[in-house]
Design a protein around this motif. Sequence first.
Motif, PDB file in Angstrom:
ATOM      1  N   ALA A  32       4.400 -63.668  -1.680  1.00 54.64           N
ATOM      2  CA  ALA A  32       5.259 -62.885  -0.793  1.00 54.64           C
ATOM      3  C   ALA A  32       6.681 -62.818  -1.317  1.00 54.64           C
ATOM      4  N   GLY A  33       6.814 -62.706  -2.638  1.00 61.19           N
ATOM      5  CA  GLY A  33       8.103 -62.391  -3.234  1.00 61.19           C
ATOM      6  C   GLY A  33       8.333 -60.886  -3.140  1.00 61.19           C
TER       7      GLY A  33
ATOM      8  N   LEU B 175       5.590 -58.338  -1.484  1.00 62.81           N
ATOM      9  CA  LEU B 175       5.950 -57.665  -0.241  1.00 62.81           C
ATOM     10  C   LEU B 175       6.070 -56.160  -0.450  1.00 62.81           C
TER      11      LEU B 175
ATOM     12  N   ASP C 101       0.840 -66.852   1.033  1.00 61.91           N
ATOM     13  CA  ASP C 101       1.912 -67.547   0.321  1.00 61.91           C
ATOM     14  C   ASP C 101       1.935 -68.982   0.834  1.00 61.91           C
TER      15      ASP C 101
ATOM     16  N   ARG D 106       8.570 -66.764   4.052  1.00 62.72           N
ATOM     17  CA  ARG D 106       8.123 -65.561   3.358  1.00 62.72           C
ATOM     18  C   ARG D 106       6.987 -64.887   4.119  1.00 62.72           C
TER      19      ARG D 106
ATOM     20  N   LYS E 122       8.424 -62.867   6.806  1.00 63.66           N
ATOM     21  CA  LYS E 122       8.949 -61.618   6.240  1.00 63.66           C
ATOM     22  C   LYS E 122       7.810 -60.624   5.998  1.00 63.66           C
TER      23      LYS E 122
ATOM     24  N   LEU F 109      13.565 -56.835   2.449  1.00 62.93           N
ATOM     25  CA  LEU F 109      13.215 -57.647   1.286  1.00 62.93           C
ATOM     26  C   LEU F 109      14.416 -58.407   0.724  1.00 62.93           C
TER      27      LEU F 109
ATOM     28  N   SER G 166      17.172 -60.946   0.631  1.00 62.32           N
ATOM     29  CA  SER G 166      17.525 -62.183   1.333  1.00 62.32           C
ATOM     30  C   SER G 166      18.997 -62.526   1.174  1.00 62.32           C
TER      31      SER G 166
ATOM     32  N   GLU H  43      14.710 -65.073  -1.797  1.00 62.38           N
ATOM     33  CA  GLU H  43      13.628 -64.152  -2.145  1.00 62.38           C
ATOM     34  C   GLU H  43      14.154 -63.071  -3.098  1.00 62.38           C
TER      35      GLU H  43
END
Length: 347
Positions: free
Chosen positions: A168-169, A173, A191, A196, A199, A315, A317, A339
Amino acid sequence: MATMKSLWTAGAGNVEVLDVERPVPGPKDALVRIRACGICGTDVSFLHMGGMPARAHLGGELVPVPLGHEPAGEIVEVGAEVTGLKTGDRVVVDPTDHPSGLIGCGGRYGAMSEYLLIENAEMGKNLATLPDTVPFAVAALNEPMAVARHAVNRSEAKPTDKVVVFGAGPIGLGAAIWLKLRGVEHVVVADVIPARLEKALAVGADAVIDSAREDVTARLTDLHGQAANALGQPRPGTDIYIDAAGAPAVFDTVVTNAKWHAKLVMVAVQKKGSEIDLGGMLRSELTLVASQGYPTEIFEVTPELAEHQERFAKLISHRVPFSDVERAYELALTPGAAEKVVVAFDE
């Protein structure tokens, strides 16, 4: 001689802001004032190495390189022969199509600089414009979202497919967003970091799996139903797996869980090799598809990035001013600290 500030590698784990000559555009070039630039995992790799191998002796001496290949900015000068572009245009850049080399990846120029020269500037080829309603920080996501879009295109996911994205980087994403915008019925994100996963739900994933604490097989079976491999052994009904994590455990998990004719799309850079269970792949007739870069997607994503900017903005952060760019790279270098970090040149 006019100068500008530019960020370069300065040995392992270090960066340095240098005063360098400000480029002067030729008749076919454009000069872009950078307003925002994202930090990529590739940048972090260069910092771990302390630079890049010199072209003359690859694998030998490391040389400093200018960083940054995820820019957004505005044109401040255009050459006399440039058409379709003008001063004041807000643009995103394809960092791969330049005579002096890849921007921020060993080429002469890096986009983590106050200005960036675009050689042989051509609308739709190495530059694309976007409306002024899109914040520059969001526009700087154009390049990584093109990477994510290519992975989704390579998956050939249909609306009826059930998909799981590992990692989920930003790329994972981004892939989840593109899958949902493509109309895919059910998208799961897995993840090991709870924040994350939160998110992932915020950007539209239908469900999440904490793979550090949950039984992935049981959760996928619960979410996607039960199917079987070629030998009739029970497997989750997941159709497509996307690896945006790059960990050997992900590959092993996919092979263990793949049903007959499942597909694995590998978009993450594999940090170290994995022993491949060829027998497991055979038992499911698993298709392995590699996804590298963005052969056609770099500007394919631009209008949709603008249209869905609020979703993509989630996305990011951290937004860090260029005056504190060293801290931005410290965040990027610290596992789990951030992230997506975007450096702003107007703050």
